[in-house]
Scaffold this motif. Sequence first.
Motif, PDB file in Angstrom:
ATOM      1  N   VAL A 216       0.859  -1.176   0.000  1.00 25.04           N
ATOM      2  CA  VAL A 216       0.000   0.000   0.000  1.00 25.04           C
ATOM      3  C   VAL A 216       0.897   1.229   0.000  1.00 25.04           C
ATOM      4  CG1 VAL A 216      -0.186  -0.036   2.531  1.00 25.04           C
ATOM      5  CG2 VAL A 216      -1.908   1.166   1.172  1.00 25.04           C
ATOM      6  N   GLU A 217       0.505   2.254  -0.762  1.00 25.03           N
ATOM      7  CA  GLU A 217       1.307   3.473  -0.823  1.00 25.03           C
ATOM      8  C   GLU A 217       1.377   4.137   0.549  1.00 25.03           C
ATOM      9  OE1 GLU A 217       0.126   6.238  -3.815  1.00 25.03           O
ATOM     10  OE2 GLU A 217       0.323   4.807  -5.461  1.00 25.03           O
ATOM     11  N   GLU A 218       2.549   4.686   0.840  1.00 18.14           N
ATOM     12  CA  GLU A 218       2.747   5.443   2.078  1.00 18.14           C
ATOM     13  C   GLU A 218       2.575   6.938   1.795  1.00 18.14           C
ATOM     14  OE1 GLU A 218       3.307   4.004   5.013  1.00 18.14           O
ATOM     15  OE2 GLU A 218       3.667   1.928   4.341  1.00 18.14           O
ATOM     16  N   PRO A 219       2.202   7.748   2.759  1.00 19.98           N
ATOM     17  CA  PRO A 219       1.810   7.348   4.104  1.00 19.98           C
ATOM     18  C   PRO A 219       0.404   6.748   4.131  1.00 19.98           C
ATOM     19  CG  PRO A 219       1.516   9.698   3.857  1.00 19.98           C
ATOM     20  CD  PRO A 219       2.147   9.212   2.587  1.00 19.98           C
ATOM     21  N   ILE A 220       0.165   5.882   5.068  1.00 20.62           N
ATOM     22  CA  ILE A 220      -1.130   5.233   5.191  1.00 20.62           C
ATOM     23  C   ILE A 220      -2.134   6.190   5.826  1.00 20.62           C
ATOM     24  CG2 ILE A 220      -2.373   3.425   6.461  1.00 20.62           C
ATOM     25  CD1 ILE A 220       0.017   1.602   5.963  1.00 20.62           C
ATOM     26  N   LEU A 221      -3.322   6.217   5.241  1.00 21.94           N
ATOM     27  CA  LEU A 221      -4.405   7.022   5.802  1.00 21.94           C
ATOM     28  C   LEU A 221      -5.047   6.223   6.933  1.00 21.94           C
ATOM     29  CD1 LEU A 221      -7.010   9.115   3.839  1.00 21.94           C
ATOM     30  CD2 LEU A 221      -7.656   7.830   5.879  1.00 21.94           C
ATOM     31  N   GLY A 222      -4.832   6.685   8.141  1.00 18.85           N
ATOM     32  CA  GLY A 222      -5.374   6.023   9.321  1.00 18.85           C
ATOM     33  C   GLY A 222      -5.971   7.036  10.270  1.00 18.85           C
ATOM     34  N   ARG A 223      -5.825   6.779  11.558  1.00 19.62           N
ATOM     35  CA  ARG A 223      -6.450   7.599  12.598  1.00 19.62           C
ATOM     36  C   ARG A 223      -6.108   9.080  12.463  1.00 19.62           C
ATOM     37  NH1 ARG A 223      -7.331   6.425  18.680  1.00 19.62           N
ATOM     38  NH2 ARG A 223      -7.237   8.467  19.653  1.00 19.62           N
ATOM     39  N   GLU A 224      -4.809   9.408  12.375  1.00 21.59           N
ATOM     40  CA  GLU A 224      -4.412  10.810  12.361  1.00 21.59           C
ATOM     41  C   GLU A 224      -4.806  11.503  11.062  1.00 21.59           C
ATOM     42  OE1 GLU A 224      -3.493  12.360  15.041  1.00 21.59           O
ATOM     43  OE2 GLU A 224      -3.727  10.412  16.023  1.00 21.59           O
ATOM     44  N   ALA A 225      -4.783  10.755   9.945  1.00 21.37           N
ATOM     45  CA  ALA A 225      -5.179  11.342   8.663  1.00 21.37           C
ATOM     46  C   ALA A 225      -6.676  11.647   8.632  1.00 21.37           C
ATOM     47  CB  ALA A 225      -4.798  10.412   7.521  1.00 21.37           C
ATOM     48  N   LYS A 226      -7.473  10.811   9.271  1.00 24.54           N
ATOM     49  CA  LYS A 226      -8.909  11.101   9.342  1.00 24.54           C
ATOM     50  C   LYS A 226      -9.151  12.379  10.131  1.00 24.54           C
ATOM     51  CE  LYS A 226     -10.817   6.452   8.779  1.00 24.54           C
ATOM     52  NZ  LYS A 226     -11.858   5.515   9.218  1.00 24.54           N
ATOM     53  N   LEU A 227      -8.450  12.515  11.252  1.00 28.59           N
ATOM     54  CA  LEU A 227      -8.558  13.733  12.047  1.00 28.59           C
ATOM     55  C   LEU A 227      -8.117  14.944  11.244  1.00 28.59           C
ATOM     56  CD1 LEU A 227      -8.840  15.371  14.670  1.00 28.59           C
ATOM     57  CD2 LEU A 227      -6.536  14.585  15.297  1.00 28.59           C
ATOM     58  N   ALA A 228      -6.992  14.810  10.548  1.00 23.74           N
ATOM     59  CA  ALA A 228      -6.472  15.925   9.759  1.00 23.74           C
ATOM     60  C   ALA A 228      -7.440  16.329   8.651  1.00 23.74           C
ATOM     61  CB  ALA A 228      -5.112  15.549   9.166  1.00 23.74           C
ATOM     62  N   THR A 229      -8.130  15.347   8.063  1.00 25.21           N
ATOM     63  CA  THR A 229      -9.109  15.657   7.015  1.00 25.21           C
ATOM     64  C   THR A 229     -10.254  16.488   7.569  1.00 25.21           C
ATOM     65  OG1 THR A 229      -8.577  13.633   5.795  1.00 25.21           O
ATOM     66  CG2 THR A 229     -10.698  14.654   5.331  1.00 25.21           C
ATOM     67  N   LEU A 230     -10.734  16.122   8.750  1.00 24.34           N
ATOM     68  CA  LEU A 230     -11.809  16.886   9.380  1.00 24.34           C
ATOM     69  C   LEU A 230     -11.377  18.326   9.629  1.00 24.34           C
ATOM     70  CD1 LEU A 230     -14.511  17.257  10.847  1.00 24.34           C
ATOM     71  CD2 LEU A 230     -13.463  16.261  12.877  1.00 24.34           C
ATOM     72  N   VAL A 231     -10.199  18.500  10.191  1.00 23.81           N
ATOM     73  CA  VAL A 231      -9.703  19.841  10.492  1.00 23.81           C
ATOM     74  C   VAL A 231      -9.499  20.653   9.212  1.00 23.81           C
ATOM     75  CG1 VAL A 231      -7.789  21.149  11.489  1.00 23.81           C
ATOM     76  CG2 VAL A 231      -8.657  19.106  12.666  1.00 23.81           C
ATOM     77  N   GLU A 232      -8.931  20.015   8.188  1.00 26.76           N
ATOM     78  CA  GLU A 232      -8.686  20.702   6.914  1.00 26.76           C
ATOM     79  C   GLU A 232      -9.987  21.192   6.288  1.00 26.76           C
ATOM     80  OE1 GLU A 232      -8.131  19.460   2.365  1.00 26.76           O
ATOM     81  OE2 GLU A 232      -7.033  18.195   3.775  1.00 26.76           O
ATOM     82  N   LEU A 233     -10.988  20.312   6.214  1.00 29.64           N
ATOM     83  CA  LEU A 233     -12.250  20.692   5.580  1.00 29.64           C
ATOM     84  C   LEU A 233     -13.007  21.714   6.425  1.00 29.64           C
ATOM     85  CD1 LEU A 233     -13.423  17.217   4.222  1.00 29.64           C
ATOM     86  CD2 LEU A 233     -12.468  19.131   2.927  1.00 29.64           C
TER      87      LEU A 233
END
Length: 305
Positions: A216-233
Amino acid sequence: MASSSDLLVATLVANPLQPAVTDDIVALAARALGQETERSVLARGIAADLVLTAPADARAVDAALREALQDQPIDIVVQPLNHRRKRLFLADMDSTMIEQECIDELADYVGLKAEVSEITERAMRGEIAFEPALRERVALLKDLPVGVVDEIIASRITLTPGGRALVRTMRANGAYTCLVSGGFTLFTGPVAAKIGFHEHRSNHLIVAGERLAGQVEEPILGREAKLATLVELRDRFGLAPQETMAVGDGANDLAMLGEAGLGVAFRAKPAVAAAAHARIDHADLSALLYVQGYGEADLRTNELR
């Protein structure tokens, strides 16, 4: 009646297949609160609001209702009346917007579903870290033809009831919607399109010669990436935290759920259900519309904006 900014609303929601929110149940719930309430039926037998007319403690209200309705297949969500209608919605995919775990279905094609499912379950309970667990499972899929994905989507993946109405109703009322998953773009793309999300974000499986490379391509979208997506949007649209909602079922959703104005654990693992702002155990995904104050007549399934 006090200002709406000081008041709570308690929403009772049942599964549409088992409409348990009767007039008697609503009356019982109102008595359990020990104060005057303004009652509103959102969907006959399925959902009703109880707006408290004086300030109260949300935890005490929730506890009183659960004690009164403990034997009923009814979900209870207590929240501030102000800002209950959300303008940004993020959702997990596997076992949330769809009823399956996509990686488990892929593993079934190589005879490893039991082994992979066990790893998935442990990761979702938070017993092992998500990222190494994902790498381990993906490695087991090496050499699987990528065309299998289309077959799985067509024959095995089912949308969770209420999901299309949830996303499309929110979109029709001006909200932005994002499917954010620790799964794979090969699945989130078609699933997001079927349901009606504005966008999707997930992991990229590496493909070599029309077969999965087991990576799977890095970096993996996991817990912190989900949080970051919420904050970004949230920042992109200039929204206050309380104007956001997120839903998920696993440990890698916890940070996102905690940051959202309303974080909903949907038929979730025990640790996730205990930590989230709200939990839905009985109803389908349309419950997330009722907790925002939408009524049955507001629900849409086909119209997109």
